[in-house]
Design a protein around this motif. Structure first.
Motif, mmCIF file in Angstrom:
data_model
loop_
_atom_site.group_PDB
_atom_site.id
_atom_site.type_symbol
_atom_site.label_atom_id
_atom_site.label_comp_id
_atom_site.label_asym_id
_atom_site.label_seq_id
_atom_site.Cartn_x
_atom_site.Cartn_y
_atom_site.Cartn_z
ATOM 1 N N LEU A 1 0.837 -1.197 0.000
ATOM 2 C CA LEU A 1 0.000 0.000 0.000
ATOM 3 C C LEU A 1 0.873 1.249 0.000
ATOM 4 O O LEU A 1 1.797 1.366 0.797
ATOM 5 C CB LEU A 1 -0.900 0.006 1.240
ATOM 6 N N LEU A 2 0.557 2.163 -0.909
ATOM 7 C CA LEU A 2 1.252 3.448 -0.997
ATOM 8 C C LEU A 2 0.220 4.558 -0.855
ATOM 9 O O LEU A 2 -0.782 4.576 -1.567
ATOM 10 C CB LEU A 2 1.963 3.565 -2.348
ATOM 11 N N THR A 3 0.458 5.486 0.066
ATOM 12 C CA THR A 3 -0.453 6.612 0.243
ATOM 13 C C THR A 3 0.317 7.921 0.180
ATOM 14 O O THR A 3 1.516 7.965 0.457
ATOM 15 C CB THR A 3 -1.199 6.551 1.592
ATOM 16 N N GLY A 4 -0.376 8.984 -0.185
ATOM 17 C CA GLY A 4 0.256 10.298 -0.236
ATOM 18 C C GLY A 4 -0.622 11.297 -0.945
ATOM 19 O O GLY A 4 -1.738 10.982 -1.379
ATOM 20 N N ALA A 5 -0.105 12.488 -1.078
ATOM 21 C CA ALA A 5 -0.850 13.555 -1.745
ATOM 22 C C ALA A 5 -1.011 13.238 -3.227
ATOM 23 O O ALA A 5 -0.074 12.780 -3.879
ATOM 24 C CB ALA A 5 -0.125 14.879 -1.570
ATOM 25 N N GLY A 6 -2.198 13.496 -3.738
ATOM 26 C CA GLY A 6 -2.445 13.279 -5.159
ATOM 27 C C GLY A 6 -2.558 14.582 -5.916
ATOM 28 O O GLY A 6 -2.903 14.593 -7.102
ATOM 29 N N ALA A 7 -2.282 15.684 -5.263
ATOM 30 C CA ALA A 7 -2.375 17.000 -5.900
ATOM 31 C C ALA A 7 -1.542 17.979 -5.090
ATOM 32 O O ALA A 7 -0.937 17.622 -4.085
ATOM 33 C CB ALA A 7 -3.839 17.450 -5.966
ATOM 34 N N GLY A 8 -1.525 19.228 -5.560
ATOM 35 C CA GLY A 8 -0.746 20.264 -4.898
ATOM 36 C C GLY A 8 0.362 20.746 -5.806
ATOM 37 O O GLY A 8 0.979 19.946 -6.519
ATOM 38 N N LEU A 9 0.605 22.058 -5.802
ATOM 39 C CA LEU A 9 1.588 22.621 -6.725
ATOM 40 C C LEU A 9 2.995 22.122 -6.429
ATOM 41 O O LEU A 9 3.711 21.674 -7.329
ATOM 42 C CB LEU A 9 1.542 24.148 -6.656
ATOM 43 N N LYS A 10 3.406 22.195 -5.160
ATOM 44 C CA LYS A 10 4.770 21.774 -4.818
ATOM 45 C C LYS A 10 4.921 20.277 -5.024
ATOM 46 O O LYS A 10 5.955 19.809 -5.509
ATOM 47 C CB LYS A 10 5.100 22.152 -3.380
ATOM 48 N N GLU A 11 3.896 19.511 -4.624
ATOM 49 C CA GLU A 11 3.955 18.062 -4.775
ATOM 50 C C GLU A 11 4.076 17.669 -6.250
ATOM 51 O O GLU A 11 4.852 16.771 -6.608
ATOM 52 C CB GLU A 11 2.707 17.407 -4.161
ATOM 53 N N THR A 12 3.311 18.335 -7.104
ATOM 54 C CA THR A 12 3.364 18.016 -8.527
ATOM 55 C C THR A 12 4.673 18.497 -9.140
ATOM 56 O O THR A 12 5.253 17.822 -10.004
ATOM 57 C CB THR A 12 2.157 18.636 -9.263
ATOM 58 N N GLY A 13 5.155 19.660 -8.664
ATOM 59 C CA GLY A 13 6.473 20.104 -9.094
ATOM 60 C C GLY A 13 7.547 19.097 -8.712
ATOM 61 O O GLY A 13 8.474 18.821 -9.478
ATOM 62 N N PHE A 14 7.405 18.503 -7.526
ATOM 63 C CA PHE A 14 8.347 17.480 -7.084
ATOM 64 C C PHE A 14 8.326 16.263 -7.995
ATOM 65 O O PHE A 14 9.367 15.648 -8.263
ATOM 66 C CB PHE A 14 8.041 17.070 -5.641
ATOM 67 N N SER A 15 7.139 15.897 -8.495
ATOM 68 C CA SER A 15 7.057 14.741 -9.404
ATOM 69 C C SER A 15 7.907 14.975 -10.654
ATOM 70 O O SER A 15 8.526 14.042 -11.190
ATOM 71 C CB SER A 15 5.602 14.454 -9.791
ATOM 72 N N LEU A 16 7.935 16.209 -11.120
ATOM 73 C CA LEU A 16 8.781 16.543 -12.271
ATOM 74 C C LEU A 16 10.254 16.460 -11.890
ATOM 75 O O LEU A 16 11.094 16.043 -12.710
ATOM 76 C CB LEU A 16 8.437 17.943 -12.775
ATOM 77 N N LEU A 17 10.574 16.845 -10.662
ATOM 78 C CA LEU A 17 11.954 16.727 -10.196
ATOM 79 C C LEU A 17 12.379 15.259 -10.155
ATOM 80 O O LEU A 17 13.518 14.923 -10.517
ATOM 81 C CB LEU A 17 12.103 17.362 -8.815
ATOM 82 N N ILE A 18 11.489 14.370 -9.693
ATOM 83 C CA ILE A 18 11.787 12.932 -9.711
ATOM 84 C C ILE A 18 12.212 12.509 -11.116
ATOM 85 O O ILE A 18 13.225 11.825 -11.307
ATOM 86 C CB ILE A 18 10.552 12.109 -9.276
ATOM 87 N N ASP A 19 11.439 12.934 -12.107
ATOM 88 C CA ASP A 19 11.743 12.565 -13.494
ATOM 89 C C ASP A 19 13.073 13.155 -13.953
ATOM 90 O O ASP A 19 13.843 12.506 -14.665
ATOM 91 C CB ASP A 19 10.617 13.019 -14.423
ATOM 92 N N LEU A 20 13.350 14.394 -13.567
ATOM 93 C CA LEU A 20 14.606 15.023 -13.971
ATOM 94 C C LEU A 20 15.808 14.309 -13.360
ATOM 95 O O LEU A 20 16.855 14.159 -14.012
ATOM 96 C CB LEU A 20 14.607 16.505 -13.580
ATOM 97 N N ILE A 21 15.664 13.844 -12.130
ATOM 98 C CA ILE A 21 16.753 13.093 -11.495
ATOM 99 C C ILE A 21 16.977 11.774 -12.227
ATOM 100 O O ILE A 21 18.120 11.357 -12.469
ATOM 101 C CB ILE A 21 16.448 12.862 -10.001
ATOM 102 N N HIS A 22 15.902 11.117 -12.615
ATOM 103 C CA HIS A 22 16.052 9.858 -13.357
ATOM 104 C C HIS A 22 16.554 10.110 -14.780
ATOM 105 O O HIS A 22 17.270 9.271 -15.337
ATOM 106 C CB HIS A 22 14.739 9.077 -13.345
ATOM 107 N N TYR A 23 16.199 11.241 -15.350
ATOM 108 C CA TYR A 23 16.793 11.639 -16.627
ATOM 109 C C TYR A 23 18.315 11.730 -16.478
ATOM 110 O O TYR A 23 19.070 11.244 -17.324
ATOM 111 C CB TYR A 23 16.223 12.984 -17.072
#
Length: 350
Positions: free
Chosen positions: A319-341
């Motif tokens: 089970l994984l829980t967490g925020a599904g919205a929010g400006l900073k949270e969504t910005g962080f999701s892009l950071l995750i991708d940039l790190i994996h890039y």
């Protein structure tokens, strides 16, 4: 080597990522070897600016917040204004396109065209737009692979909660047979408020006041938002391509306060659940309200929180829980991708 970044779309999420990149510039370089420079921004409402030598992020953010236009930014003599989004993708010196436009989820546009154009010009893409992954994942993933570029979309399902990266990497080796999830925070908040005695209408009004629900909440309350996410989970996690139209969809608008209260008396709870089940190489997916036992792990998830349960053959249910919205949270999701890039760049020399 510095990664040049161009933003296509510069609303709240794009600005949140720009802030994160500025704030964490030193730690990203030290921890991951990721050094970035924002060279361009193109937004259909806010205009566009491009400087091949880089934009000063704080000055750019101040200009757009003061005037509503990125073209109020005053940079060097190299500054170019007025480029279209396509021109910015094709003619700038960006290595990565951050695609965060307002996109029609029924057509996936303009995000699909932006992704396709970037890949054809040997540029990587990170995006939070559901349309490209729900409607054109296989085509775009193959195009990215054929051009040796990166395609990241972590934020399309649960914002900054790694609902896509975790099962692919951390749960590697498992066969995931079923995914169940609360993939829309707005509807979960409404149902949680109805458990407290609110009517559907009262709970929706409160959700709108708090910014969880849009003025037109149709996409959330009718289940359409969760349906696109179910298609993404099938396409990416299960590896079985389906369209959002293949996902049975039913919303919560017919659920009454009496139903919710009666369920509580029976030690049950109403949840809008997405289900993606794999059997013999095919996937059956649905989004609909379900009355589940209070002992179900998803029953304890309240408010605007999202949750996802992976049924794994080796590790059991995760089970994984967490925020599904929010400006900073969504910005962080892009950071995750940039790190994996950056990690892929080191391995393959993108």
């Amino acid at each position: 080597m510095t990664t040049n970044i161009a933003f296509i779309g510069f609303g709240g999420v794009g600005q949140a990522l720009a802030e994160i990149l500025a704030e964490k510039k030193e730690s990203l370089l030290e921890s991951y070897g990721f050094d970035s420079k924002i060279v361009a921004v193109a937004d259909v409402m806010k205009g566009s600016v491009y400087d091949p030598e880089g934009l000063h992020v704080n000055d750019l953010l101040e200009a757009v917040r003061d005037t509503g236009s990125v073209e109020a930014y005053e940079g060097s003599s190299n500054l170019i204004k007025g480029l279209s989004s396509i021109d910015t993708i094709t003619n700038s010196n960006a290595d990565v396109i951050v695609e965060v436009t307002f996109t029609d989820v029924n057509t996936g546009e303009p995000a699909i065209t932006h992704c396709r154009t970037a890949f054809e010009h040997h540029k990587s893409v990170v995006t939070t737009n559901k349309g490209p992954v729900a409607l054109a994942y296989r085509e775009l993933a193959e195009l990215a692979a054929n051009n040796d570029v990166f395609f990241g979309f972590e934020g399309t399902v649960m914002s900054g909660t790694p609902a896509l990266r975790m099962p692919i990497e951390t749960l590697a080796g498992n066969k995931i047979t079923e995914i169940r999830g609360i993939l829309n925070g707005t509807t979960n908040y409404i149902l949680s408020e109805m458990e407290k005695g609110q009517s559907y209408e009262g709970a929706l009004s409160k959700a709108q006041e708090l910014g969880y629900a849009e003025a037109d909440p149709t996409s959330d309350v009718e289940g359409y938002d969760a349906r696109y996410k179910a298609a993404i989970l099938s396409n990416y996690i299960m590896g079985v391509e389906i369209s959002h139209t293949d996902v049975y969809c039913e919303g919560i608008t017919h659920i009454t306060k009496n139903q919710v209260q009666s369920a509580l008396k029976e030690n049950k709870k109403w949840k809008l659940l997405a289900r993606i089940k794999q059997e013999n190489g095919t996937v059956v997916a649905s989004v609909q309200p379900e009355c589940i036992d209070a002992t179900d792990p998803l029953a304890s998830v309240t408010g605007a929180t999202n949750a996802i349960l992976y049924e794994c053959d080796l590790s059991g249910p995760i089970l994984l829980t967490g925020a599904g919205a929010g400006l900073k949270e969504t910005g962080f999701s892009l950071l995750i991708d940039l790190i994996h890039y950056q990690k892929q760049k080191k391995l393959t020399k993108i």
